[in-house]
Design a protein around this motif. Structure first.
Motif, PDB file in Angstrom:
ATOM      1  N   GLY A 144       0.808  -1.197   0.000  1.00  0.00           N
ATOM      2  CA  GLY A 144       0.000   0.000   0.000  1.00  0.00           C
ATOM      3  C   GLY A 144       0.849   1.258   0.000  1.00  0.00           C
ATOM      4  N   SER A 145       0.275   2.357  -0.470  1.00  0.00           N
ATOM      5  CA  SER A 145       1.008   3.620  -0.522  1.00  0.00           C
ATOM      6  C   SER A 145       1.430   4.064   0.869  1.00  0.00           C
ATOM      7  CB  SER A 145       0.155   4.696  -1.195  1.00  0.00           C
ATOM      8  OG  SER A 145      -1.072   4.872  -0.499  1.00  0.00           O
ATOM      9  N   GLU A 146       0.629   3.720   1.898  1.00  0.00           N
ATOM     10  CA  GLU A 146       0.958   4.136   3.264  1.00  0.00           C
ATOM     11  C   GLU A 146       2.270   3.510   3.744  1.00  0.00           C
ATOM     12  OE1 GLU A 146      -1.830   2.658   2.407  1.00  0.00           O
ATOM     13  OE2 GLU A 146      -3.536   3.974   2.852  1.00  0.00           O
ATOM     14  N   SER A 147       2.611   2.334   3.240  1.00  0.00           N
ATOM     15  CA  SER A 147       3.802   1.625   3.721  1.00  0.00           C
ATOM     16  C   SER A 147       4.894   1.548   2.661  1.00  0.00           C
ATOM     17  CB  SER A 147       3.422   0.212   4.164  1.00  0.00           C
ATOM     18  OG  SER A 147       2.893  -0.527   3.070  1.00  0.00           O
ATOM     19  N   PHE A 148       4.862   2.435   1.670  1.00  0.00           N
ATOM     20  CA  PHE A 148       5.765   2.321   0.519  1.00  0.00           C
ATOM     21  C   PHE A 148       7.230   2.341   0.944  1.00  0.00           C
ATOM     22  CE2 PHE A 148       8.294   4.279  -2.899  1.00  0.00           C
ATOM     23  CZ  PHE A 148       8.105   3.333  -3.888  1.00  0.00           C
ATOM     24  N   HIS A 149       7.622   3.301   1.770  1.00  0.00           N
ATOM     25  CA  HIS A 149       9.034   3.412   2.139  1.00  0.00           C
ATOM     26  C   HIS A 149       9.466   2.233   3.008  1.00  0.00           C
ATOM     27  CE1 HIS A 149       7.844   7.621   1.218  1.00  0.00           C
ATOM     28  NE2 HIS A 149       9.028   7.629   0.613  1.00  0.00           N
ATOM     29  N   SER A 150       8.610   1.809   3.921  1.00  0.00           N
ATOM     30  CA  SER A 150       8.927   0.669   4.781  1.00  0.00           C
ATOM     31  C   SER A 150       9.104  -0.600   3.954  1.00  0.00           C
ATOM     32  CB  SER A 150       7.819   0.458   5.815  1.00  0.00           C
ATOM     33  OG  SER A 150       7.537   1.636   6.532  1.00  0.00           O
ATOM     34  N   SER A 151       8.156  -0.849   3.064  1.00  0.00           N
ATOM     35  CA  SER A 151       8.204  -2.071   2.253  1.00  0.00           C
ATOM     36  C   SER A 151       9.419  -2.074   1.334  1.00  0.00           C
ATOM     37  CB  SER A 151       6.915  -2.210   1.435  1.00  0.00           C
ATOM     38  OG  SER A 151       5.798  -2.363   2.287  1.00  0.00           O
ATOM     39  N   THR A 152       9.749  -0.912   0.768  1.00  0.00           N
ATOM     40  CA  THR A 152      10.918  -0.824  -0.102  1.00  0.00           C
ATOM     41  C   THR A 152      12.190  -1.173   0.647  1.00  0.00           C
ATOM     42  OG1 THR A 152       9.843   0.875  -1.468  1.00  0.00           O
ATOM     43  CG2 THR A 152      12.247   0.720  -1.598  1.00  0.00           C
ATOM     44  N   ALA A 153      12.322  -0.678   1.879  1.00  0.00           N
ATOM     45  CA  ALA A 153      13.511  -0.982   2.678  1.00  0.00           C
ATOM     46  C   ALA A 153      13.573  -2.465   3.030  1.00  0.00           C
ATOM     47  CB  ALA A 153      13.510  -0.125   3.944  1.00  0.00           C
ATOM     48  N   ILE A 154      12.424  -3.067   3.329  1.00  0.00           N
ATOM     49  CA  ILE A 154      12.403  -4.495   3.662  1.00  0.00           C
ATOM     50  C   ILE A 154      12.772  -5.335   2.441  1.00  0.00           C
ATOM     51  CG2 ILE A 154      10.919  -6.409   4.375  1.00  0.00           C
ATOM     52  CD1 ILE A 154       9.320  -4.273   6.008  1.00  0.00           C
ATOM     53  N   ILE A 155      12.224  -4.983   1.283  1.00  0.00           N
ATOM     54  CA  ILE A 155      12.540  -5.739   0.056  1.00  0.00           C
ATOM     55  C   ILE A 155      14.026  -5.647  -0.254  1.00  0.00           C
ATOM     56  CG2 ILE A 155      12.207  -5.784  -2.444  1.00  0.00           C
ATOM     57  CD1 ILE A 155       9.270  -5.016  -1.923  1.00  0.00           C
ATOM     58  N   GLN A 156      14.602  -4.474  -0.080  1.00  0.00           N
ATOM     59  CA  GLN A 156      16.031  -4.323  -0.330  1.00  0.00           C
ATOM     60  C   GLN A 156      16.833  -5.270   0.560  1.00  0.00           C
ATOM     61  OE1 GLN A 156      17.425  -0.300   0.014  1.00  0.00           O
ATOM     62  NE2 GLN A 156      19.582  -0.843  -0.266  1.00  0.00           N
ATOM     63  N   ALA A 157      16.439  -5.379   1.818  1.00  0.00           N
ATOM     64  CA  ALA A 157      17.137  -6.290   2.729  1.00  0.00           C
ATOM     65  C   ALA A 157      16.953  -7.746   2.301  1.00  0.00           C
ATOM     66  CB  ALA A 157      16.631  -6.087   4.155  1.00  0.00           C
ATOM     67  N   LEU A 158      15.739  -8.121   1.921  1.00  0.00           N
ATOM     68  CA  LEU A 158      15.485  -9.496   1.474  1.00  0.00           C
ATOM     69  C   LEU A 158      16.332  -9.841   0.258  1.00  0.00           C
ATOM     70  CD1 LEU A 158      11.573  -9.612   1.757  1.00  0.00           C
ATOM     71  CD2 LEU A 158      13.229 -10.574   3.363  1.00  0.00           C
ATOM     72  N   ARG A 159      16.386  -8.918  -0.691  1.00  0.00           N
ATOM     73  CA  ARG A 159      17.138  -9.179  -1.930  1.00  0.00           C
ATOM     74  C   ARG A 159      18.626  -9.327  -1.654  1.00  0.00           C
ATOM     75  NH1 ARG A 159      14.521  -7.408  -6.922  1.00  0.00           N
ATOM     76  NH2 ARG A 159      16.391  -6.275  -7.565  1.00  0.00           N
ATOM     77  N   GLN A 160      19.153  -8.578  -0.704  1.00  0.00           N
ATOM     78  CA  GLN A 160      20.565  -8.729  -0.341  1.00  0.00           C
ATOM     79  C   GLN A 160      20.833 -10.122   0.210  1.00  0.00           C
ATOM     80  OE1 GLN A 160      21.293  -5.519   2.394  1.00  0.00           O
ATOM     81  NE2 GLN A 160      21.552  -3.980   0.783  1.00  0.00           N
ATOM     82  N   GLY A 161      19.898 -10.610   1.012  1.00  0.00           N
ATOM     83  CA  GLY A 161      20.073 -11.933   1.589  1.00  0.00           C
ATOM     84  C   GLY A 161      20.024 -13.045   0.557  1.00  0.00           C
ATOM     85  N   ILE A 162      19.036 -12.989  -0.336  1.00  0.00           N
ATOM     86  CA  ILE A 162      18.925 -14.079  -1.314  1.00  0.00           C
ATOM     87  C   ILE A 162      20.045 -14.012  -2.343  1.00  0.00           C
ATOM     88  CG2 ILE A 162      16.442 -14.308  -0.968  1.00  0.00           C
ATOM     89  CD1 ILE A 162      15.938 -12.813  -3.503  1.00  0.00           C
ATOM     90  N   ALA A 163      20.522 -12.811  -2.653  1.00  0.00           N
ATOM     91  CA  ALA A 163      21.654 -12.696  -3.576  1.00  0.00           C
ATOM     92  C   ALA A 163      22.912 -13.292  -2.957  1.00  0.00           C
ATOM     93  CB  ALA A 163      21.884 -11.227  -3.952  1.00  0.00           C
ATOM     94  N   ALA A 164      23.069 -13.119  -1.643  1.00  0.00           N
ATOM     95  CA  ALA A 164      24.231 -13.691  -0.959  1.00  0.00           C
ATOM     96  C   ALA A 164      24.226 -15.213  -0.999  1.00  0.00           C
ATOM     97  CB  ALA A 164      24.266 -13.210   0.492  1.00  0.00           C
ATOM     98  N   ALA A 165      23.049 -15.787  -1.168  1.00  0.00           N
ATOM     99  CA  ALA A 165      22.939 -17.248  -1.275  1.00  0.00           C
ATOM    100  C   ALA A 165      23.079 -17.729  -2.717  1.00  0.00           C
ATOM    101  CB  ALA A 165      21.600 -17.706  -0.708  1.00  0.00           C
ATOM    102  N   GLY A 166      23.299 -16.804  -3.639  1.00  0.00           N
ATOM    103  CA  GLY A 166      23.479 -17.176  -5.037  1.00  0.00           C
ATOM    104  C   GLY A 166      22.195 -17.303  -5.832  1.00  0.00           C
ATOM    105  N   LEU A 167      21.084 -16.836  -5.268  1.00  0.00           N
ATOM    106  CA  LEU A 167      19.806 -16.890  -5.981  1.00  0.00           C
ATOM    107  C   LEU A 167      19.513 -15.531  -6.611  1.00  0.00           C
ATOM    108  CD1 LEU A 167      17.611 -18.987  -3.529  1.00  0.00           C
ATOM    109  CD2 LEU A 167      18.815 -19.740  -5.586  1.00  0.00           C
TER     110      LEU A 167
END
Length: 412
Positions: A144-167
């Motif tokens: 939702g637009s209300e949580s845009f900045h929060s969700s973006t920061a969380i996704i960035q963290a998730l992507r860093q983790g999965i990239a570190a695993a080679g995915l």
């Protein structure tokens, strides 16, 4: 949408063949990445909170939006819990042999690319991304637009983790802005997205159901009920009703209507009403309930079909379990409903007669949660009857295919 979709489909094809231990490692690394990014996530959340307050969001909606150390840690622990679950892909759901020698098996497989549209609660970002990854799916997330900045920061963290695993980082992708037109693009993305999972208010769900050209796994209103039977234990009734409503009034498992057996009205209801009102809950009741406490406001017909998501509850007197069943099946959203009674036969009648995804006996409606069901996390509570019903966890994010093994058979 095409660019995001092409990347998602390539990621989904890779994830479908990824070893269980690699997916689990990616989830553990993602959990640590969320912890490491805690300050950045809270800073982003503060921007969303300030905007929400300026926009006039209710207290309950602001509570859904707010992130703190405890909730960020809960997101990380949720990812670790999902990592520890058995891998849902490749499960043998059934197998049998035919007289002609063919061996047939039904195996669980990923759905593919899942588009998730949700409102307000940024923790859904981690739950959705983690569950999709565990089930071998790529996720396209539109918070939702209300949580845009929060969700973006969380996704960035998730992507860093999965990239570190080679995915591939494209295993979890955000929609790039809050433009509502992007929701329409997702709903029209047949051939790119395999399933849409909406999680939010009635307006969002109705739009998705009306416009989507992609199959939908719907999460409808949480119009949840507690029925206090004439043979309920008074202490249990007080605790269960209060927790069902007031633990977190803004979640979908919060009770919105309390039904009380006429036999329990005089002996149990006054204390229940006092508990709620004393803690700041607005109570709207039918004439009989209004007569018990002058602080109760008169209920209207609309109250019986309203999901408040706030410290408000409607209360009605009914004639026994049959009256409760008629009311719930007539007004409810088929989400979660609970009975409080010491009579097992009455409880069984309620559990069998209520047409909801989750029914409980002597327990709070706020247990309507995938984590509480042992699923690690959930994307939502499906109120439909096709494919998945109730908490949608990793197993529910799979489909199946038939694998047939022969020794040269041809059909006569």
């Amino acid at each position: 949408m095409q660019r995001i979709g092409v990347a998602a489909r390539a990621a989904a094809a890779e994830l479908a063949l990824t070893a269980p231990e690699t997916k689990s490692r990616a989830l553990l690394l993602a959990a640590q990445s969320v912890r490491d990014a805690g300050d950045a996530i809270q800073e982003a959340n503060e921007s969303d909170m300030q905007a929400g307050e300026a926009k006039g969001l209710t207290r309950a909606l602001l509570d859904r939006l707010m992130l703190n150390d405890e909730r960020i840690e809960a997101m990380a622990e949720g990812l670790e819990a999902v990592a520890a679950l058995p891998d849902p892909v490749g499960r043998v759901l059934a197998q049998w042999d035919r007289p002609n020698g063919l061996k047939i098996a039904r195996l669980a497989v990923p759905l593919g690319v899942i588009g998730i549209i949700y409102e307000s609660r940024p923790n859904v970002t981690a739950d959705a991304g983690g569950l999709c990854l565990k089930a071998g799916n790529a996720a396209i997330l539109r918070g939702g637009s209300e949580s845009f900045h929060s969700s973006t920061a969380i996704i960035q963290a998730l992507r860093q983790g999965i990239a570190a695993a080679g995915l591939p980082e494209a295993a979890i992708q955000p929609m790039p802005s809050t433009d509502r037109a992007l929701v329409g693009e997702m709903l029209r993305a047949a051939g790119v997205i395999d399933v849409i999972v909406p999680r939010g208010g009635r307006g969002l769900i109705e739009r998705v159901m009306n416009e989507s050209r992609v199959p939908v796994m719907a999460h409808l209103d949480g119009l949840c009920h507690v029925y206090v039977d004439g043979e309920a234990d008074a202490k249990k009734a007080r605790n269960i009703v209060f927790n069902s409503k007031m633990r977190r009034p803004g979640v979908c498992g919060a009770a919105e209507t309390l039904l009380v057996d006429a036999r329990a009205m005089a002996g149990m209801l006054p204390a229940i009403l006092n508990d709620l009102i004393t803690e700041g809950c607005e109570v709207r009741g039918d004439p009989a309930v209004c007569g018990l406490d002058p602080r109760v406001l008169p209920a209207t017909e609309a109250d019986w079909s309203t999901e408040y998501l706030d410290a408000i509850i409607s209360v009605k007197i009914v004639n026994g379990v049959e009256g409760a069943i008629r009311h719930i099946n007539g007004y409810g959203s088929h989400h979660t409903d609970s009975i409080v009674t010491e009579n097992q036969e009455t409880a069984d009648r309620f559990l069998a007669g209520i047409d909801s995804a989750i029914v409980l006996h002597n327990a709070s409606t706020q247990f309507a949660d995938g984590g509480e069901f042992g699923m690690g996390a959930e994307i939502g509570i499906s109120t439909g009857k096709l494919h998945a019903r109730g908490p949608v966890g990793a197993e529910q994010l799979t489909s199946y295919k038939y694998v047939v093994r022969g020794t040269g058979q041809v059909r006569p």
